[in-house]
Design an enzyme around this catalytic site. Structure first.
Site, PDB file in Angstrom:
ATOM      1  CB  THR A  11      -0.909  -0.002   1.260  1.00  0.00           C
ATOM      2  OG1 THR A  11      -1.649  -1.217   1.269  1.00  0.00           O
ATOM      3  CG2 THR A  11      -1.859   1.174   1.262  1.00  0.00           C
ATOM      4  CB  ALA A  24      13.767  18.315  -3.563  1.00  0.00           C
ATOM      5  CD  GLU A  48       5.537  14.186   9.589  1.00  0.00           C
ATOM      6  OE1 GLU A  48       6.318  15.113   9.802  1.00  0.00           O
ATOM      7  OE2 GLU A  48       4.652  13.852  10.395  1.00  0.00           O
ATOM      8  N   GLY A  51     -11.904  -2.558   4.270  1.00  0.00           N
ATOM      9  CA  GLY A  51     -10.454  -2.464   4.052  1.00  0.00           C
ATOM     10  C   GLY A  51      -9.736  -1.547   5.028  1.00  0.00           C
ATOM     11  CE  LYS A  73      -0.139   4.766  13.752  1.00  0.00           C
ATOM     12  NZ  LYS A  73      -1.526   4.519  13.337  1.00  0.00           N
TER      13      LYS A  73
HETATM   14  P1  NDP Z   1       1.690  -3.887   2.869  1.00  0.00           P
HETATM   15  O1  NDP Z   1       1.459  -5.214   3.512  1.00  0.00           O
HETATM   16  O2  NDP Z   1       0.668  -3.359   1.948  1.00  0.00           O
HETATM   17  O3  NDP Z   1       3.076  -3.914   2.086  1.00  0.00           O
HETATM   18  C1  NDP Z   1       4.244  -4.436   2.646  1.00  0.00           C
HETATM   19  C2  NDP Z   1       5.248  -4.738   1.561  1.00  0.00           C
HETATM   20  O4  NDP Z   1       6.390  -5.348   2.154  1.00  0.00           O
HETATM   21  C3  NDP Z   1       4.760  -5.703   0.497  1.00  0.00           C
HETATM   22  O5  NDP Z   1       5.435  -5.448  -0.712  1.00  0.00           O
HETATM   23  C4  NDP Z   1       5.180  -7.054   1.065  1.00  0.00           C
HETATM   24  O6  NDP Z   1       5.357  -8.049   0.101  1.00  0.00           O
HETATM   25  C5  NDP Z   1       6.534  -6.692   1.658  1.00  0.00           C
HETATM   26  N1  NDP Z   1       6.872  -7.575   2.756  1.00  0.00           N
HETATM   27  C6  NDP Z   1       6.139  -7.851   3.852  1.00  0.00           C
HETATM   28  N2  NDP Z   1       6.814  -8.708   4.650  1.00  0.00           N
HETATM   29  C7  NDP Z   1       7.971  -8.971   4.054  1.00  0.00           C
HETATM   30  C8  NDP Z   1       9.080  -9.797   4.390  1.00  0.00           C
HETATM   31  N3  NDP Z   1       9.115 -10.493   5.521  1.00  0.00           N
HETATM   32  N4  NDP Z   1      10.103  -9.836   3.546  1.00  0.00           N
HETATM   33  C9  NDP Z   1      10.073  -9.127   2.401  1.00  0.00           C
HETATM   34  N5  NDP Z   1       9.047  -8.326   2.024  1.00  0.00           N
HETATM   35  C10 NDP Z   1       8.016  -8.257   2.851  1.00  0.00           C
HETATM   36  O7  NDP Z   1       1.978  -2.880   4.065  1.00  0.00           O
HETATM   37  P2  NDP Z   1       1.748  -1.308   4.082  1.00  0.00           P
HETATM   38  O8  NDP Z   1       2.225  -0.710   2.828  1.00  0.00           O
HETATM   39  O9  NDP Z   1       0.356  -1.046   4.533  1.00  0.00           O
HETATM   40  O10 NDP Z   1       2.686  -0.865   5.306  1.00  0.00           O
HETATM   41  C11 NDP Z   1       4.070  -0.621   5.134  1.00  0.00           C
HETATM   42  C12 NDP Z   1       4.578   0.146   6.342  1.00  0.00           C
HETATM   43  O11 NDP Z   1       3.886   1.384   6.412  1.00  0.00           O
HETATM   44  C13 NDP Z   1       4.306  -0.539   7.682  1.00  0.00           C
HETATM   45  O12 NDP Z   1       5.374  -0.260   8.552  1.00  0.00           O
HETATM   46  C14 NDP Z   1       3.033   0.132   8.173  1.00  0.00           C
HETATM   47  O13 NDP Z   1       2.899   0.108   9.576  1.00  0.00           O
HETATM   48  C15 NDP Z   1       3.272   1.542   7.701  1.00  0.00           C
HETATM   49  N6  NDP Z   1       2.089   2.358   7.547  1.00  0.00           N
HETATM   50  C16 NDP Z   1       1.039   1.924   6.799  1.00  0.00           C
HETATM   51  C17 NDP Z   1      -0.042   2.719   6.595  1.00  0.00           C
HETATM   52  C18 NDP Z   1      -1.179   2.296   5.732  1.00  0.00           C
HETATM   53  O14 NDP Z   1      -2.112   3.066   5.555  1.00  0.00           O
HETATM   54  N7  NDP Z   1      -1.161   1.093   5.146  1.00  0.00           N
HETATM   55  C19 NDP Z   1      -0.136   4.047   7.227  1.00  0.00           C
HETATM   56  C20 NDP Z   1       1.048   4.427   7.975  1.00  0.00           C
HETATM   57  C21 NDP Z   1       2.098   3.596   8.125  1.00  0.00           C
HETATM   58  P3  NDP Z   1       4.106  -8.939  -0.398  1.00  0.00           P
HETATM   59  O15 NDP Z   1       3.285  -8.018  -1.247  1.00  0.00           O
HETATM   60  O16 NDP Z   1       4.767 -10.027  -1.139  1.00  0.00           O
HETATM   61  O17 NDP Z   1       3.403  -9.400   0.845  1.00  0.00           O
HETATM   62  N1  HSE Z   2      -3.716   0.352  11.009  1.00  0.00           N
HETATM   63  C1  HSE Z   2      -3.415   1.741  11.139  1.00  0.00           C
HETATM   64  C2  HSE Z   2      -4.700   2.509  11.437  1.00  0.00           C
HETATM   65  C3  HSE Z   2      -2.780   2.216   9.841  1.00  0.00           C
HETATM   66  O1  HSE Z   2      -5.784   1.923  11.426  1.00  0.00           O
HETATM   67  O2  HSE Z   2      -4.637   3.687  11.736  1.00  0.00           O
HETATM   68  C4  HSE Z   2      -2.043   3.497   9.966  1.00  0.00           C
HETATM   69  O3  HSE Z   2      -0.965   3.432  10.813  1.00  0.00           O
END
Ligand code: NDP
Ligand code: HSE
Length: 451
Positions: A21, A41, A140, A198, A216
């Site tokens: 995501t 930048a 951030e 979702g 957080k």
């Molecule tokens: P996703 O699960 O959507 O994406 C994670 C990515 O990392 C995918 O490409 C996944 O691969 C890969 N991945 C996961 N585990 C492994 C592993 N063990 N080894 C290698 N690759 C791995 O997560 P998000 O994008 O939602 O979240 C990413 C970060 O952002 C997290 O730290 C989350 O807490 C943070 N975050 C997320 C927010 C949100 O709205 N989603 C908001 C704020 C922070 P694959 O697709 O193959 O599973």
């Molecule tokens: N799972 C978190 C939330 C995503 O619901 O706010 C953002 O950190």
């Protein structure tokens, strides 16, 4: 510094770890707004390598942008690539993410991450490694997604002695609580809705048990008070045991229940806690609905300030990640001693102020219990409270919704107390529960006036 043949500074090169995501959102925002971003930048910012577990899946998402990046499933190769200046860690979790971030720092690369769990648990180790190597770790997006709360706390409010922070910093739980209040749903049904839409993770434990909010709050407390990140000292209580009945009673008393992350400076130490909290319905923050986030920060000079926006989602979170990429790009060549410190305070000036155990926290309380509807019951309860110096602010008696015949002749009592220490209310609760006329456990919720 490298320049191209026309004397322009060459774009800074970024390696992206993870393309879910946030990773894909970051890629898309950077690509769409690259012209404006490079004007801000001072040079271009290019993601040139992306590490993913499953390149085929990423290829589909990349579409016609595929030609601009090298995809690999070898994460270490990206972190070790000498052509990259910045590593953007968008994987999540504390295992492989920690290894890769430390390896990137060791290789002299700056890191941008959205990973609150990683920083709340391993922040001290990571910030120290970055200090030694003279690189930046920017985060951030780790707190409240698209709301620039880290920048506000670290820079905008730097004149202030911060008194407290109270935040709705988990969108999933705020959505669930909003649904429980507005539609009268129970927790399980509201959670199922959040998953269907979702908002919640497939495994929503970190959200509903308050752990994500505590990660957080831990990061914000460190920046606000200049103390190390100490997730292990945070008090964490989620919303899984919250009864829809309490949301209704709170409403009748003029309150809303929110899962708040609270960090407060007191004369004894720092309160760092996450739990469902009654707040007056008339406060702005009480009216933050659905999956939105809001953070209230009180500084001694500025007073109350409130930050509101989307705390999650691909592009809102990417907005924060890209802001960090721009910051790192601008400061890349600056003397490390002149950059804003990771935790706002100089690393050798962090304080040892203790994080208070929950027993030592002061709060007012909402108590609900079911009692035999007979003379003297209320007097027994108020005597117990008075003996512990706890004074009552409001009291409500409700006809119980009789579930079976054995509960006939019972009534619900709802009490709101003035402020007292948590250990006093615990003693009061065990004494009240020992009364023969009390027919249920005491439901206890903390309250914050936020005035
Ligand atoms: P996703 O699960 O959507 O994406 C994670 C990515 O990392 C995918 O490409 C996944 O691969 C890969 N991945 C996961 N585990 C492994 C592993 N063990 N080894 C290698 N690759 C791995 O997560 P998000 O994008 O939602 O979240 C990413 C970060 O952002 C997290 O730290 C989350 O807490 C943070 N975050 C997320 C927010 C949100 O709205 N989603 C908001 C704020 C922070 P694959 O697709 O193959 O599973
Ligand atoms: N799972 C978190 C939330 C995503 O619901 O706010 C953002 O950190």
């Amino acid at each position: 510094m490298t320049h191209d043949t026309r004397g322009m500074m060459e774009p800074i090169k970024v390696g992206l770890l993870g393309f879910g995501t946030v990773g894909s959102g970051t890629f898309n925002v950077l690509r769409r707004n690259q012209e404006e971003i490079s004007r801000r930048a001072g040079r271009g910012i290019e993601i040139t390598r992306v590490a993913v577990r499953n390149p085929a899946k990423a290829q589909q998402v990349l579409g016609d942008a595929l030609g601009t990046v090298a995809l690999t499933s070898d994460f270490a190769a990206v972190v070790d690539d000498p052509s990259l200046d910045i590593i953007a860690e968008m994987i999540g979790g504390t295992d492989i993410a920690r290894e890769l971030v430390l390896r990137a720092i060791h290789n002299g690369k700056h890191v941008v991450t959205a990973n609150k769990a990683l920083l709340a648990v391993h922040g001290t180790e990571i910030f120290e490694a970055a200090r030694v190597k003279g690189v930046m770790v920017a985060f951030e997006a780790a707190v409240a997604g698209g709301i620039p709360i880290i920048k506000a706390l670290r820079e905008g409010l730097t004149a202030n002695r911060i008194q407290y922070i109270a935040g709705i910093i988990n969108g999933t739980t705020n959505f669930i609580l909003s649904e429980m209040r507005e539609r009268g749903l129970d927790f399980a049904t509201a959670l199922a809705d959040a998953q269907r839409l979702g908002y919640a993770e497939a495994d929503p434990t970190f959200d509903v048990e308050g752990i994500d909010a505590a990660h957080k709050a831990t990061i914000m407390a460190a920046i606000a008070f200049g103390v190390p990140v100490q997730f292990e000292r945070a008090y964490v209580e989620g919303i899984t045991r919250l009864d829809a009945l309490d949301i209704r009673y709170a409403e009748e008393l003029g309150y809303r229940i929110k899962l708040l992350g609270i960090a407060r400076r007191t004369t004894q130490g720092i309160e760092l806690r996450v739990h469902p909290t009654l707040i007056p319905a008339k406060r702005l923050i009480a009216n933050v609905q659905g999956a939105m986030n809001a953070v209230l920060v009180y500084g001694d000079a500025v007073g109350a300030t409130l930050y509101y926006g989307k705390g999650a989602g691909a592009e809102p979170t990417a907005s924060a990640v890209v802001a960090d990429l721009v910051d790192v790009t601008r400061l890349h060549t600056a003397d490390p001693n002149n950059r804003v410190p990771h935790l706002a305070f100089q690393p050798d000036r962090l304080a040892t102020t203790p994080i208070l155990p929950i027993d030592e926290v002061t709060s007012s309380y909402y108590l609900r219990l079911r009692v035999a509807d007979q003379t003297g019951v209320l007097a027994d309860i108020t005597r117990i409270l008075a003996a512990l110096g706890i004074s009552i602010d409001a009291l409500l008696q409700k006809e119980s919704e009789v579930v079976d015949a054995s509960q006939a002749g019972e009534t619900d009592i709802i009490l709101i107390t003035h402020e007292t220490l948590e250990k006093n209310i615990n003693t009061a609760i065990s004494r009240i529960e020992a009364l023969s006329t009390v027919r249920s456990g005491v439901t206890r919720l903390r309250m914050e006036a936020l005035n």
